[in-house]
Design a protein around this motif. Structure first.
Motif, PDB file in Angstrom:
ATOM      1  N   THR A 145       0.805  -1.215   0.000  1.00  0.00           N
ATOM      2  CA  THR A 145       0.000   0.000   0.000  1.00  0.00           C
ATOM      3  C   THR A 145       0.845   1.275   0.000  1.00  0.00           C
ATOM      4  O   THR A 145       0.337   2.371   0.258  1.00  0.00           O
ATOM      5  CB  THR A 145      -0.930   0.016   1.219  1.00  0.00           C
ATOM      6  OG1 THR A 145      -0.194  -0.349   2.393  1.00  0.00           O
ATOM      7  CG2 THR A 145      -2.064  -0.967   1.038  1.00  0.00           C
ATOM      8  N   GLY A 146       2.128   1.148  -0.284  1.00  0.00           N
ATOM      9  CA  GLY A 146       2.981   2.327  -0.325  1.00  0.00           C
ATOM     10  C   GLY A 146       4.420   1.939  -0.570  1.00  0.00           C
ATOM     11  O   GLY A 146       4.727   0.783  -0.879  1.00  0.00           O
ATOM     12  N   GLU A 156      -7.317   4.683  -4.609  1.00  0.00           N
ATOM     13  CA  GLU A 156      -8.430   4.188  -3.810  1.00  0.00           C
ATOM     14  C   GLU A 156      -9.138   3.045  -4.536  1.00  0.00           C
ATOM     15  O   GLU A 156      -9.482   2.033  -3.930  1.00  0.00           O
ATOM     16  CB  GLU A 156      -9.450   5.298  -3.532  1.00  0.00           C
ATOM     17  CG  GLU A 156      -8.929   6.400  -2.638  1.00  0.00           C
ATOM     18  CD  GLU A 156      -8.583   7.629  -3.456  1.00  0.00           C
ATOM     19  OE1 GLU A 156      -8.008   7.469  -4.553  1.00  0.00           O
ATOM     20  OE2 GLU A 156      -8.883   8.741  -2.996  1.00  0.00           O
ATOM     21  N   ALA A 157      -9.352   3.212  -5.844  1.00  0.00           N
ATOM     22  CA  ALA A 157     -10.075   2.186  -6.607  1.00  0.00           C
ATOM     23  C   ALA A 157      -9.303   0.877  -6.648  1.00  0.00           C
ATOM     24  O   ALA A 157      -9.885  -0.208  -6.492  1.00  0.00           O
ATOM     25  CB  ALA A 157     -10.343   2.686  -8.024  1.00  0.00           C
ATOM     26  N   GLU A 158      -7.977   0.953  -6.851  1.00  0.00           N
ATOM     27  CA  GLU A 158      -7.182  -0.274  -6.928  1.00  0.00           C
ATOM     28  C   GLU A 158      -7.178  -1.006  -5.598  1.00  0.00           C
ATOM     29  O   GLU A 158      -7.357  -2.234  -5.547  1.00  0.00           O
ATOM     30  CB  GLU A 158      -5.748   0.049  -7.360  1.00  0.00           C
ATOM     31  CG  GLU A 158      -4.880  -1.188  -7.504  1.00  0.00           C
ATOM     32  CD  GLU A 158      -3.422  -0.886  -7.858  1.00  0.00           C
ATOM     33  OE1 GLU A 158      -2.631  -1.854  -7.911  1.00  0.00           O
ATOM     34  OE2 GLU A 158      -3.087   0.298  -8.077  1.00  0.00           O
ATOM     35  N   LEU A 159      -6.971  -0.266  -4.510  1.00  0.00           N
ATOM     36  CA  LEU A 159      -6.959  -0.903  -3.202  1.00  0.00           C
ATOM     37  C   LEU A 159      -8.348  -1.444  -2.856  1.00  0.00           C
ATOM     38  O   LEU A 159      -8.472  -2.543  -2.297  1.00  0.00           O
ATOM     39  CB  LEU A 159      -6.484   0.089  -2.137  1.00  0.00           C
ATOM     40  CG  LEU A 159      -6.387  -0.443  -0.700  1.00  0.00           C
ATOM     41  CD1 LEU A 159      -5.556  -1.715  -0.617  1.00  0.00           C
ATOM     42  CD2 LEU A 159      -5.802   0.641   0.224  1.00  0.00           C
ATOM     43  N   ALA A 160      -9.387  -0.698  -3.207  1.00  0.00           N
ATOM     44  CA  ALA A 160     -10.754  -1.161  -2.940  1.00  0.00           C
ATOM     45  C   ALA A 160     -11.048  -2.458  -3.685  1.00  0.00           C
ATOM     46  O   ALA A 160     -11.703  -3.366  -3.153  1.00  0.00           O
ATOM     47  CB  ALA A 160     -11.757  -0.084  -3.332  1.00  0.00           C
ATOM     48  N   ALA A 213     -16.110   0.535  -0.356  1.00  0.00           N
ATOM     49  CA  ALA A 213     -14.733   0.481   0.134  1.00  0.00           C
ATOM     50  C   ALA A 213     -13.937   1.670  -0.368  1.00  0.00           C
ATOM     51  O   ALA A 213     -13.171   2.299   0.385  1.00  0.00           O
ATOM     52  CB  ALA A 213     -14.072  -0.821  -0.298  1.00  0.00           C
ATOM     53  N   ALA A 214     -14.097   2.024  -1.644  1.00  0.00           N
ATOM     54  CA  ALA A 214     -13.378   3.158  -2.219  1.00  0.00           C
ATOM     55  C   ALA A 214     -13.786   4.460  -1.541  1.00  0.00           C
ATOM     56  O   ALA A 214     -12.956   5.349  -1.312  1.00  0.00           O
ATOM     57  CB  ALA A 214     -13.621   3.237  -3.721  1.00  0.00           C
ATOM     58  N   GLU A 215     -15.063   4.584  -1.210  1.00  0.00           N
ATOM     59  CA  GLU A 215     -15.528   5.789  -0.515  1.00  0.00           C
ATOM     60  C   GLU A 215     -14.877   5.904   0.859  1.00  0.00           C
ATOM     61  O   GLU A 215     -14.469   6.998   1.277  1.00  0.00           O
ATOM     62  CB  GLU A 215     -17.051   5.764  -0.391  1.00  0.00           C
ATOM     63  CG  GLU A 215     -17.783   5.942  -1.719  1.00  0.00           C
ATOM     64  CD  GLU A 215     -19.286   5.774  -1.585  1.00  0.00           C
ATOM     65  OE1 GLU A 215     -19.753   5.484  -0.459  1.00  0.00           O
ATOM     66  OE2 GLU A 215     -19.984   5.935  -2.603  1.00  0.00           O
ATOM     67  N   ALA A 216     -14.778   4.788   1.566  1.00  0.00           N
ATOM     68  CA  ALA A 216     -14.127   4.805   2.879  1.00  0.00           C
ATOM     69  C   ALA A 216     -12.645   5.147   2.753  1.00  0.00           C
ATOM     70  O   ALA A 216     -12.089   5.891   3.568  1.00  0.00           O
ATOM     71  CB  ALA A 216     -14.305   3.452   3.567  1.00  0.00           C
ATOM     72  N   LEU A 217     -12.000   4.631   1.723  1.00  0.00           N
ATOM     73  CA  LEU A 217     -10.575   4.901   1.521  1.00  0.00           C
ATOM     74  C   LEU A 217     -10.313   6.364   1.164  1.00  0.00           C
ATOM     75  O   LEU A 217      -9.232   6.888   1.436  1.00  0.00           O
ATOM     76  CB  LEU A 217     -10.028   3.996   0.415  1.00  0.00           C
ATOM     77  CG  LEU A 217      -9.961   2.504   0.729  1.00  0.00           C
ATOM     78  CD1 LEU A 217      -9.581   1.718  -0.522  1.00  0.00           C
ATOM     79  CD2 LEU A 217      -8.962   2.225   1.852  1.00  0.00           C
ATOM     80  N   ALA A 218     -11.281   7.021   0.556  1.00  0.00           N
ATOM     81  CA  ALA A 218     -11.094   8.403   0.098  1.00  0.00           C
ATOM     82  C   ALA A 218     -11.353   9.431   1.192  1.00  0.00           C
ATOM     83  O   ALA A 218     -10.955  10.593   1.046  1.00  0.00           O
ATOM     84  CB  ALA A 218     -12.009   8.682  -1.092  1.00  0.00           C
TER      85      ALA A 218
END
Length: 274
Positions: A145-146, A156-160, A213-218
């Motif tokens: 993740t980094g 965000e989309a890739e991790l989600a 998930a993407a919304e939470a990551l953003a």
């Protein structure tokens, strides 16, 4: 318990790894201090690369209680690393191999009973197929993740997609690199976009819904994320941690400080002398 269940065992000690790069004679006693501190329940094993095992066994302070072997060089490192770790308490193995099937086969043949393992998966188009290979095995997925370059940080989309893909397959996972802080932010020095580990915990609660998930990551509001974390039920916390088991961090202090600042973790009051 002093440490809420959402954060117990979440922080694997990666003090030896970039960007921390703490010298081993300092990292070992620091880990021992973490494991005896009031927040010890939050601290996972001491992560060590295969090339540092001989050095680790020679540290005057003594080896850590539990170590996890980080093997980025492929399955051929597994047997020599396990042999070199003889005498240490090996709690886990983290193996990266270009061929996930080879990694799974090597772990099945060589991993001692009772030792957990995670297989680092490739980013990109091959990820769904790699998840399919790992699903149904006893091993966790590991996702980066980094890192030390902007391209090392997934969007965000890739991790989600990774989180949702694991949830769809019932596959637990751990993350590594870039998650020192609780909340998503832009690093003021490098300009890199860092995911927050609290964001990832809440994204894990979305299960197979990649959009949620993407919304939470953003989300960048620590107050909103902290409120959402407090609202998780015991059952939700259990589900989240069954999915997102841990992440490697070269700083144990920074994530704890962030949780304290958000009101999610409180140090016990010092006992007065009687």
């Amino acid at each position: 318990m002093t440490v809420p269940a959402l954060y117990r065992g979440l922080f694997d000690d990666a003090a030896l790894f970039p960007p921390g790069d703490l010298p081993l004679p300092e990292a070992v006693p620091a880990h021992a201090a973490h494991r005896s501190a009031w927040y010890a329940e939050a601290v996972g094993p001491f992560l060590v690369g295969a090339g540092r095992l001989a050095e680790l066994t020679a540290v005057p302070a003594g080896a850590p209680q539990q170590v996890a072997l980080v093997l980025p060089g492929g399955s051929s490192q597994l047997a020599p690393a396990l042999a070199a770790a003889d005498g240490l308490t090996v709690a886990g193995v983290e193996l990266a191999d270009p061929d996930v099937r080879t990694a799974v086969a090597a772990l099945a043949a060589q991993l001692p009973a009772g030792v957990e393992a995670a297989v680092e998966l490739p980013r990109g188009e091959g990820l769904p197929a790699a998840l399919d290979v790992l699903a149904g095995t006893p091993y966790r997925a590991k996702f980066r993740t980094g890192g030390l370059a902007a391209g090392a940080f997934p969007s965000e989309a890739e991790l989600a997609d990774f989180l949702a893909g694991c949830a769809e397959r019932g596959l637990p996972y751990k993350c590594t690199a870039g998650l020192h802080h609780a909340v998503r932010h832009t690093d003021p020095v490098t300009g890199f976009e860092h995911h927050g580990f609290l964001n990832v915990l809440l994204a894990a609660a979305a299960g197979p819904d990649a959009k949620l998930a993407a919304e939470a990551l953003a989300e960048r509001s620590g107050a909103l994320l902290a409120a959402a974390a407090r609202e998780l039920t015991d059952h939700q916390v259990e589900q989240v941690r069954a999915r997102f088991t841990a992440f490697g961090t070269c700083s144990i202090a920074e994530p704890l400080e962030d949780l304290a600042a958000l009101g999610l973790l409180t140090a016990p009051a010092p006992q007065e002398d009687r």
